[in-house]
Design a protein around this motif. Structure first.
Motif, PDB file in Angstrom:
ATOM      1  N   GLU A 121       0.866  -1.186   0.000  1.00  0.00           N
ATOM      2  CA  GLU A 121       0.000   0.000   0.000  1.00  0.00           C
ATOM      3  C   GLU A 121       0.902   1.236   0.000  1.00  0.00           C
ATOM      4  O   GLU A 121       1.769   1.374   0.874  1.00  0.00           O
ATOM      5  CB  GLU A 121      -0.916   0.007   1.222  1.00  0.00           C
ATOM      6  N   CYS A 122       0.692   2.096  -0.976  1.00  0.00           N
ATOM      7  CA  CYS A 122       1.546   3.276  -1.148  1.00  0.00           C
ATOM      8  C   CYS A 122       0.735   4.533  -0.847  1.00  0.00           C
ATOM      9  O   CYS A 122      -0.355   4.721  -1.409  1.00  0.00           O
ATOM     10  CB  CYS A 122       2.095   3.319  -2.571  1.00  0.00           C
ATOM     11  N   THR A 123       1.279   5.375   0.022  1.00  0.00           N
ATOM     12  CA  THR A 123       0.639   6.648   0.380  1.00  0.00           C
ATOM     13  C   THR A 123       1.509   7.788  -0.143  1.00  0.00           C
ATOM     14  O   THR A 123       2.697   7.859   0.185  1.00  0.00           O
ATOM     15  CB  THR A 123       0.475   6.771   1.900  1.00  0.00           C
ATOM     16  N   VAL A 124       0.904   8.672  -0.930  1.00  0.00           N
ATOM     17  CA  VAL A 124       1.616   9.807  -1.516  1.00  0.00           C
ATOM     18  C   VAL A 124       1.024  11.084  -0.934  1.00  0.00           C
ATOM     19  O   VAL A 124      -0.191  11.326  -1.051  1.00  0.00           O
ATOM     20  CB  VAL A 124       1.503   9.814  -3.053  1.00  0.00           C
ATOM     21  N   VAL A 125       1.873  11.909  -0.311  1.00  0.00           N
ATOM     22  CA  VAL A 125       1.439  13.152   0.328  1.00  0.00           C
ATOM     23  C   VAL A 125       1.963  14.322  -0.494  1.00  0.00           C
ATOM     24  O   VAL A 125       3.176  14.464  -0.685  1.00  0.00           O
ATOM     25  CB  VAL A 125       1.946  13.240   1.779  1.00  0.00           C
ATOM     26  N   THR A 126       1.047  15.152  -1.004  1.00  0.00           N
ATOM     27  CA  THR A 126       1.417  16.359  -1.747  1.00  0.00           C
ATOM     28  C   THR A 126       1.538  17.525  -0.771  1.00  0.00           C
ATOM     29  O   THR A 126       0.739  17.655   0.158  1.00  0.00           O
ATOM     30  CB  THR A 126       0.368  16.670  -2.818  1.00  0.00           C
ATOM     31  N   GLY A 127       2.536  18.365  -0.974  1.00  0.00           N
ATOM     32  CA  GLY A 127       2.783  19.484  -0.070  1.00  0.00           C
ATOM     33  C   GLY A 127       1.691  20.544  -0.116  1.00  0.00           C
ATOM     34  O   GLY A 127       0.806  20.539  -0.990  1.00  0.00           O
ATOM     35  N   LYS A 128       1.786  21.485   0.808  1.00  0.00           N
ATOM     36  CA  LYS A 128       0.788  22.553   0.928  1.00  0.00           C
ATOM     37  C   LYS A 128       1.287  23.879   0.362  1.00  0.00           C
ATOM     38  O   LYS A 128       0.737  24.931   0.693  1.00  0.00           O
ATOM     39  CB  LYS A 128       0.410  22.726   2.400  1.00  0.00           C
ATOM     40  N   LYS A 129       2.283  23.843  -0.465  1.00  0.00           N
ATOM     41  CA  LYS A 129       2.774  25.073  -1.085  1.00  0.00           C
ATOM     42  C   LYS A 129       1.781  25.569  -2.128  1.00  0.00           C
ATOM     43  O   LYS A 129       0.919  24.825  -2.610  1.00  0.00           O
ATOM     44  CB  LYS A 129       4.135  24.823  -1.741  1.00  0.00           C
ATOM     45  N   ARG A 130       1.936  26.809  -2.492  1.00  0.00           N
ATOM     46  CA  ARG A 130       1.090  27.387  -3.546  1.00  0.00           C
ATOM     47  C   ARG A 130       1.398  26.709  -4.886  1.00  0.00           C
ATOM     48  O   ARG A 130       2.551  26.533  -5.245  1.00  0.00           O
ATOM     49  CB  ARG A 130       1.357  28.889  -3.639  1.00  0.00           C
ATOM     50  N   MET A 131       0.377  26.296  -5.616  1.00  0.00           N
ATOM     51  CA  MET A 131       0.497  25.599  -6.900  1.00  0.00           C
ATOM     52  C   MET A 131       1.255  24.279  -6.739  1.00  0.00           C
ATOM     53  O   MET A 131       1.993  23.853  -7.619  1.00  0.00           O
ATOM     54  CB  MET A 131       1.194  26.473  -7.944  1.00  0.00           C
TER      55      MET A 131
END
Length: 655
Positions: free
Chosen positions: A309-319
């Protein structure tokens, strides 16, 4: 009849025929070269004389000069031909020595009148038919002048040609592209170890690998196979296809070289196919059936497939989000997975700002996972993607978790313009050290200590920043919370060193730090040169440090271990692929480190063993020399820095 008496400056001596000094017959004719008897030359000379006479007559007719006047012009007095004896006398056609010398000095272009006036009486020799030929003849017979001696010519040295040895023709070297991993398992039997040279050969359904010696790297150093050990080697060879047979042997002839081979494992590093060859027999002249070689049939082992199971977290930066297609490839100790496209079965929009997306996929066993390559194809508008982290967890074994931390951009217009990143794996993440009132599930109690953090900004263009800079300190006990470094001054300007006093819970000996900024404000890019942290010790840490130092001061037995002792220690340790020679190197390194510590801390204790100095603080140095910016370097805003140097400072006990 020719008159020849007046042409001799000195009449030549008579030549006698024998010892009685009888002169030659009256038929002899005296010439400048000596008396010559024309009868010696026979009819040929007479015929030549007649031809010469005819040529002279033709010259008279062509020039219109009477015969007598022509001969007189040449200095020859001709009488009337009254009888046959006169006819024989006119055959003497040789010139005098003086006439020859005078004629040789004249040029060929001089006319006949000048010759007649200056040369005096002259005859044409019987070898020439015309006057021009006669002049050329005289020119050829001219005696060359002796050359005056000049300066000695310098002898020019000419180096001899080098002797080049003919190179013996070398056998063509085959350059193999396939790489195979060979694992030798030694049985756990007495006297099963060997240090002989081991050779293997392989037979596949496509090609054959000839006997190859198993070595480590380019060196031909002898290997040591200990009882119960597992040793790994890498060899190159042709594309063999499916392996069928393996031949293994060694060159040890003595009893100590006897080796008990348990099994051999072969792995094709390109296709990741795996074969096992079971031996369980001796290779020795003193054990078993007294054979040094074995032929073993192989068995193909298909690798097991695991689900993750792979979890990918995208950052909270603008764009930070992206609409591009995202791929991941995992690299392990025994190979790598295929490129996996991260897609969702539903029409859910993936990789949005601050989103957490989960995927399930499976691939064959690649051993312990070491890194992951995260990438995207750059499609769509504003395809740049700010990846925070990737977490991979085994479904079958939930305790097996790999963390891949990036906190950086994958974009063409930000950072170095790369759309991929290789991220190393971490099996454990440091837990934040908090008080008992903390909100985290795992709570570790710690004592507060003071940290003095010195941060140096690089002295290059646009190195300073107005963004909020933070630091997280990692230690053996855990990690601190995110601490922002700010005060009343204008911090982190170009070429400046800022010092901040921070108070946080004790994380034990510091191992690394995380440093970054929030990218706020215009021109937020920042170039960090280095970071220095001083950790002030409390009383318990001082006591523990002195106790450990006192133990190290006890004398140690530095004698070299015997081979039997090393083998016993090796059997107790878990199996690994490292070089057995590393144990000796590690022991030597430990001894050297202990010697260095003894020299560094020699003034801490006096002769009686009493403490004279106590540790005051520990100083850790971290080198960075990198950008924290979205438009510089690799586009990362946070970095992990390892300890470059550690120093302990003491103070006198009286203080």
């Amino acid at each position: 009849m020719w008159e020849t008496d007046n042409i001799w400056a000195r009449r030549p001596d008579q030549v006698y025929q024998n010892e009685n000094k009888r002169p030659y017959s009256s038929e002899s004719r005296y010439t400048w070269a000596g008396p010559i008897n024309p009868q010696l030359y026979g009819d040929h000379l007479r015929q030549l004389s007649h031809e010469t006479e005819r040529n002279i007559q033709r010259l008279e007719k062509s020039k219109g000069i009477p015969s007598h006047s022509f001969y007189r012009s040449l200095g020859i007095n001709i009488r009337e031909k009254t009888n046959d004896s006169v006819k024989r006398n006119h055959e003497v056609l040789f010139a005098s020595r003086d006439s020859l010398s005078s004629m040789s000095g004249m040029s060929v272009n001089d006319d006949a009148s000048s010759v007649m006036s200056e040369a005096g009486p002259v005859n044409i020799c019987y070898l020439c038919s015309t006057l021009d030929e006669h002049r050329q003849h005289l020119q050829r017979m001219r005696i060359p002048k002796k050359q005056t001696q000049g300066r000695k010519q310098t002898i020019q040295y000419v180096a001899p040609r080098p002797k080049v040895k003919k190179a013996e023709p070398k056998e063509p070297v085959e350059h193999f592209t396939e790489r195979y991993k060979v694992v030798l398992w030694t049985g756990n039997h007495p006297e099963a170890s060997t240090d002989a040279n081991v050779f293997i050969s392989l037979k596949g359904d496509e090609d054959v690998l000839l006997p190859t010696q198993l070595t480590r790297g380019q060196s031909k150093k002898r290997i040591f196979l200990a009882p119960g050990s597992r040793e790994t080697f890498f060899i190159k060879g042709p594309q063999l296809g499916n392996l069928e047979y393996l031949s293994i042997e060694h060159d040890g002839m003595e009893k100590k070289h006897g080796w008990y081979c348990d099994k051999v494992e072969i792995t094709d590093m390109r296709s990741m196919q795996h074969w096992v060859f079971i031996c369980k027999n001796w290779l020795s002249l003193h054990h078993g059936d007294f054979s040094l070689a074995r032929n073993i049939q192989g068995r193909y082992i298909e690798k097991k497939t695991y689900e993750y199971e792979c979890t990918v977290v995208t950052g909270k930066k603008r764009m930070a989000g992206t609409d591009a297609n995202v791929y991941v490839t995992f690299h392990g100790t025994e190979g790598y997975s295929s490129k996996i496209n991260l897609t969702a079965p539903s029409r859910k929009k993936l990789f949005e700002k601050g989103s957490v997306d989960k995927f399930r996929f499976s691939f064959k066993d690649i051993g312990a996972i070491q890194s992951v390559r995260a990438e995207h194809d750059g499609r769509g508008i504003a395809s740049g993607w700010f990846l925070d982290r990737i977490i991979l967890q085994s479904v079958e074994h939930p305790n097996v978790i790999y963390y891949f931390l990036l906190n950086g951009w994958l974009a063409r217009d930000i950072g170095d313009g790369q759309l991929w990143r290789d991220i190393p794996a971490k099996r454990k993440l440091a837990k934040e050290v908090t008080t008992a009132d903390g909100k985290r599930i795992v709570v570790l109690k710690g004592k507060p200590v003071n940290y003095q953090v010195s941060v140096t900004t690089g002295d290059i263009r646009y190195a300073g920043t107005d963004a909020n800079v933070y630091i997280i300190i990692h230690g053996k006990k855990g990690m601190t919370k995110k601490m922002f470094m700010d005060d009343s001054r204008d911090n982190f300007e170009r070429g400046m060193t800022e010092v901040f006093e921070l108070n946080a819970l004790d994380v034990g000996p510091i191992t690394q730090i995380q440093i970054g900024h929030d990218n706020s404000g215009p021109g937020a890019g920042w170039y960090c040169e280095n970071v220095t942290i001083k950790k002030y010790l409390h009383h318990d840490d001082m006591v523990a440090f002195l106790k450990n130092l006192k133990k190290k001061r006890k004398p140690k037995d530095k004698r070299k271990k015997r081979l039997s002792d090393k083998l016993k220690e090796r059997q107790k340790r878990p199996l690994h692929d490292d070089d057995p020679d590393k144990e000796e190197e590690e022991d030597e390194d430990e001894e050297e480190e202990s010697d260095d510590e003894d020299k560094e801390y020699k003034d801490v204790f006096d002769i009686d063993g009493k403490v004279t100095k106590i540790p005051y603080y520990e100083e850790y140095f971290f080198e960075c020399k990198n950008w924290f910016a979205t438009d510089e370097g690799d586009g990362r805003l946070e970095r992990d820095l390892a300890v470059k140097k550690k120093t302990v400072f003491f103070q006198d006990r009286t203080h």
